[in-house]
Structure formats: C-alpha cells, structure tokens
Design an enzyme around this catalytic site. Sequence first.
Site, PDB file in Angstrom:
ATOM      1  N   LYS A  47       0.760  -1.281  -0.212  1.00  0.00           N
ATOM      2  CA  LYS A  47       0.439   0.205   0.103  1.00  0.00           C
ATOM      3  C   LYS A  47       1.270   0.985  -0.077  1.00  0.00           C
ATOM      4  CE  LYS A  47      -4.283  -1.855   2.088  1.00  0.00           C
ATOM      5  NZ  LYS A  47      -5.440  -1.775   3.244  1.00  0.00           N
ATOM      6  N   LYS A  65      -5.639 -10.277  -6.723  1.00  0.00           N
ATOM      7  CA  LYS A  65      -6.322 -10.775  -5.394  1.00  0.00           C
ATOM      8  C   LYS A  65      -8.112  -9.164  -6.568  1.00  0.00           C
ATOM      9  CE  LYS A  65      -8.141  -9.096  -1.820  1.00  0.00           C
ATOM     10  NZ  LYS A  65      -8.294  -8.944  -0.156  1.00  0.00           N
ATOM     11  N   LYS A  91     -11.872  -4.956  -3.708  1.00  0.00           N
ATOM     12  CA  LYS A  91     -12.833  -3.693  -3.894  1.00  0.00           C
ATOM     13  C   LYS A  91     -12.553  -2.355  -3.422  1.00  0.00           C
ATOM     14  CE  LYS A  91     -13.339  -4.038   1.784  1.00  0.00           C
ATOM     15  NZ  LYS A  91     -12.566  -4.758   2.089  1.00  0.00           N
TER      16      LYS A  91
END
Length: 340
Positions: A122, A207, A210
Amino acid sequence: MDEMTVPASGRTRIFSGVKPTGHLTLGNYLGAVRGWVEEDQHRADALFCVVDLHALTVEHDPARVRRLTRQAATLLLASGLDPEVCTVFVQSRVDEHARLSYLMECTASDGEMRRMIQYKEKTAREQARGGSVRLSLLTYPALMAADILAYGAHEVPVGEDQAQHVELTRDLAIRFNQRYGATFVVPKATLPKVAARVMDLQEPTSKMGKSHDRTAGIVYLLDEPEVVRKKVLRAVTDGGSEVVYDRAERPGLANLLDVLAACTGGDPERLAGAYDSYGALKKDVAEAVVETLRPVRERHAALAAEPAYVDEVLGRGAERARDMARPRVDAAYRAMGLLA
C-alpha cells in the site's frame, strides 16, 4: 487466559470484519462472508464487524466512508448473518477498539510494523500516485490486533492476505501476557476451504479487491445480472484451448473454475473435465454467479428500504460488543500500569 480459554457460553469465540473501502465483491462473499453465514455464526460465539476505522488509513471521502459502512453492514445482514444468532456492529461505535489499539502500539515494535506485506504494497501504491503515507497505515495492524484481542476471540476467519496480521496478533498477545500477566486469549487464523482468494477476472494473478481503480474484472455484490454476465464473459483466459485446472500455468482459467466450484459446490479439477471450450465454461460461470448473488441483492433491496431496522440492529450489536470488550480492555489497562 490462554488460547484454550472459552467464553462462558462454552463455545469458541470468533471475530472477523470487513473494511468499507469499496463496494463488497464476489471475492468478499465467496472467500469470507458466505462461510460466516453458513457455518461460523452457528458453531461459535461470533462477532462480525464493519471496521470503518481501518478505512481512514488512506486518503478518503468522509461521506463515502459513511455510505459504504452502512452498505457493508446491510449486505452482511442481506447475506444471512442473523443478529439474533451473532453480533453485527460497526467498529467505531465501540470505543474499546481505539483504547486497546494504543496499548498494542506500546507492545509492538517498529520493525514488526514495517515487515507487514500489506504495508509495503500500500505504501508503494500511495507513493506511485504521488500521495503521502499516513502513519496509521503503518500502525493499523496494532488496531487489527486490538479488534481481535478485545473480545477474547479464539479464531479469526480471514483470507490468505490477512494471515500475517493474525500471526502478529498472536505474537502481541503472547508478549503482553508474558510482560504484564495473563490477559489475552491467543487467537489463530482460519482460512476458508474453497475460494479462499478469488482473483480479478482481468488480472488473474491479483486478488479481486474492492478498492482497486480498475473495475472491469471485479464483480460487485450489487452488480445487475447483465453486468455480472458481461464481466465474466470478458474474463481473461490463458493460452491454449484445452480446459484444465492449473493455477500456476493457467491462472485465468483456474480462477473461473474456482469461482464455479465455489458457487456450485463442485471440485475445480473435476469441473474442468466437463468442458471442451472456454465459451461454455464462461457462460456457466456467469449464470452460477448471477444465481448465487440473486438472493443477496433482493434481500439488500428490502433492508435498504428499512433503515430504522438496520440502525436498531447495529445499535444492539455495538452495545453487546461493548459489554464483551470493556472488562478485558479495562484489565489490560490495569495490567500495563494505568490507574483503574
């Protein structure tokens, strides 16, 4: 308390949560939520939480966080979590999470935080887009540990990408207990048996997240059936024409077979033998996904029309969670040297 301690009910206690950083996806449902609904809430003293404080670790729109928090909670109920059977609540409404988080920061080391794989990933994404990295992005595993330890949870159902954080939680619980006295249950991560990690339909080595910027490969729980069909039919497949299940060499094809297996209860390797073309497989996957999500979408629509009911469920859930967490967090404060 040790990792074999059970609550007064005599049942194992489970804690898990979902972060409102984007609309919930098929990956969230097949990889986590459905298991909570079908098994975990019935076999254990279970708490399921919308972890909205975690959504603040990156740049965000406050109104969007509020909207997605409510939507996530409503979708958990729509998926089948029963507030008469388990505890459904929003993290920020229970102060014990933030209270215990600071104690966990005082127990963890800087090196442990910086070794977290998600922090590295991140941080790289934030820096690539020219953004600054918030301190909370580094320390949020301490908050995640507090989420779990506050309730004396024995098991934490998570995807593979969160297993490292549960291992850190175990380390912090053991360290705290050794330094300050037996206070916390030492939890363990439990991984779903099927579709533990549903991958992006356009990037099958990533992955189905969302909060990704590109959404063409992400099926959201509230997508209309035609949108679902279009995304599945456009899914990336691999070279060759034979339908075989091979995660390493044919990740796109394997992902479709994993999704079909999760939706139908089949075995991906056996399912591969039933198809002689990608087209037929994609069509069946699309219909299986549409039918799997249909009752969730319908129930969500009904619940969205009853906001007072959702508010009441979340209020009761927060009160119940608070009553469970406060004694243990108070004990941790005393154990660490703070005045009662």
